[in-house]
Design a protein around this motif. Sequence first.
Motif, PDB file in Angstrom:
ATOM      1  N   LEU A 180       0.827  -1.204   0.000  1.00 46.71           N
ATOM      2  CA  LEU A 180       0.000   0.000   0.000  1.00 46.71           C
ATOM      3  C   LEU A 180       0.864   1.258   0.000  1.00 46.71           C
ATOM      4  CD1 LEU A 180      -2.840   1.245   0.193  1.00 46.71           C
ATOM      5  CD2 LEU A 180      -2.628   1.103   2.684  1.00 46.71           C
ATOM      6  N   PHE A 181       1.856   1.303   0.885  1.00 48.29           N
ATOM      7  CA  PHE A 181       2.715   2.485   0.958  1.00 48.29           C
ATOM      8  C   PHE A 181       3.632   2.577  -0.263  1.00 48.29           C
ATOM      9  CE2 PHE A 181       2.459   2.162   5.859  1.00 48.29           C
ATOM     10  CZ  PHE A 181       1.284   2.901   5.856  1.00 48.29           C
ATOM     11  N   THR A 182       4.047   1.426  -0.796  1.00 55.79           N
ATOM     12  CA  THR A 182       4.895   1.438  -1.992  1.00 55.79           C
ATOM     13  C   THR A 182       4.141   2.017  -3.184  1.00 55.79           C
ATOM     14  OG1 THR A 182       6.143  -0.482  -1.197  1.00 55.79           O
ATOM     15  CG2 THR A 182       6.287   0.030  -3.543  1.00 55.79           C
TER      16      THR A 182
ATOM     17  N   GLY B 167       1.836   4.230  -2.961  1.00 53.74           N
ATOM     18  CA  GLY B 167       1.776   5.673  -2.714  1.00 53.74           C
ATOM     19  C   GLY B 167       3.062   6.390  -3.068  1.00 53.74           C
ATOM     20  N   ALA B 168       4.190   5.685  -2.932  1.00 52.10           N
ATOM     21  CA  ALA B 168       5.496   6.286  -3.227  1.00 52.10           C
ATOM     22  C   ALA B 168       6.062   5.777  -4.537  1.00 52.10           C
ATOM     23  CB  ALA B 168       6.466   5.989  -2.084  1.00 52.10           C
TER      24      ALA B 168
ATOM     25  N   CYS C  36      14.350   4.796   3.370  1.00 53.99           N
ATOM     26  CA  CYS C  36      13.657   4.036   4.410  1.00 53.99           C
ATOM     27  C   CYS C  36      14.627   3.441   5.424  1.00 53.99           C
ATOM     28  CB  CYS C  36      12.818   2.930   3.782  1.00 53.99           C
ATOM     29  SG  CYS C  36      11.398   3.536   2.853  1.00 53.99           S
TER      30      CYS C  36
ATOM     31  N   LEU D 274       0.909  12.905  -0.671  1.00 50.88           N
ATOM     32  CA  LEU D 274       0.677  11.486  -0.444  1.00 50.88           C
ATOM     33  C   LEU D 274       1.952  10.688  -0.673  1.00 50.88           C
ATOM     34  CD1 LEU D 274      -1.200   9.078   0.080  1.00 50.88           C
ATOM     35  CD2 LEU D 274      -1.744   9.067  -2.371  1.00 50.88           C
TER      36      LEU D 274
ATOM     37  N   SER E 240       3.747   8.543   2.182  1.00 53.28           N
ATOM     38  CA  SER E 240       3.931   7.103   1.982  1.00 53.28           C
ATOM     39  C   SER E 240       5.391   6.713   2.160  1.00 53.28           C
ATOM     40  CB  SER E 240       3.453   6.701   0.579  1.00 53.28           C
ATOM     41  OG  SER E 240       2.080   6.949   0.420  1.00 53.28           O
TER      42      SER E 240
ATOM     43  N   ALA F 297       6.174   6.808   5.828  1.00 49.78           N
ATOM     44  CA  ALA F 297       5.473   5.713   6.503  1.00 49.78           C
ATOM     45  C   ALA F 297       6.198   4.391   6.287  1.00 49.78           C
ATOM     46  CB  ALA F 297       4.036   5.625   6.001  1.00 49.78           C
ATOM     47  N   LEU F 298       6.737   4.193   5.090  1.00 47.49           N
ATOM     48  CA  LEU F 298       7.517   2.986   4.812  1.00 47.49           C
ATOM     49  C   LEU F 298       8.734   2.898   5.734  1.00 47.49           C
ATOM     50  CD1 LEU F 298       7.565   2.747   0.905  1.00 47.49           C
ATOM     51  CD2 LEU F 298       6.762   0.980   2.470  1.00 47.49           C
TER      52      LEU F 298
END
Length: 287
Positions: free
Chosen positions: A22-24, A26-27, A39, A206, A210, A213-214
Amino acid sequence: MTKRNATLIGFTAVLMWALLALFTVGAVEVPALQLNAICFAIGGAIGAVWTTVTGQWRALTRVPLGVYAFGTVGLFGYHFLYFSALRAAPPAEAGLIAYLWPLLIVLFSGLLPGEHLRPLHILGALLSFAGAALLIARGAAFSGDHALGYMLAIGCALTWSGYSVISRRFGSVPSLSVTVYCLAAAVLSTVAHLCLETTTWPSTNLGWASMFALGIGPVGLAFYVWDIGVKQGNIQLLGTASYAAPLLSTAALVAAGIAEPQLVLAASAILISVGAALAAIAGRQNR
């Protein structure tokens, strides 16, 4: 810390890895190795703050350099091989092969002192792998043209399973040593990025959110709690339960509206749950 609590702590890594896709997404604008470098740097910074607050820097200076080299190769090597495999072979096939690592953890754990591998461990891991395969390998068609990618994916699975199992042999090494693993992996990822990719930054809020968040979760804190789990917890149960990650990952994508709900989710959930239950039963038999 009890074995049960360590296992629960280790499983929180699986929950965090469930948000990786999900975060990948987004990024997605950020190249893979650049994203890796950022990260790992965030993950290393978290560990540095934690180490400072707990006053354990001196303990980290007593960790042998060989252990740091081992941990760095484990973290960086797995991600580098994974991204390379996805470039050299279709994602479905490469992803399925790479996700042999939980099964390999269960099998390799039988070589550890004091561990007893039972038939239910193997059966549970195989059922959970089948459940994950339903999600990962839809539409997969293996071809000799992508042999290099398959080899890289095998190397990926061997690297992470080997890292996880051998980490148990370093049970006396504090989990905060992952701080050094992350920082060293960030440096190696930066070098690899500069050699192989063009630097690109997110163009939206976003994307930035993301990316951070990762670094905080799936490619940050997850490594610390996983280290606790594999060193002090039920490693066979952790290996089998790790197959929940692709299931939860797909569920997160559905919840975010990125993927469509399908019946295969239910079948996968049943297989993975049954596999984890069998591994848990085997763990109780050992005790």
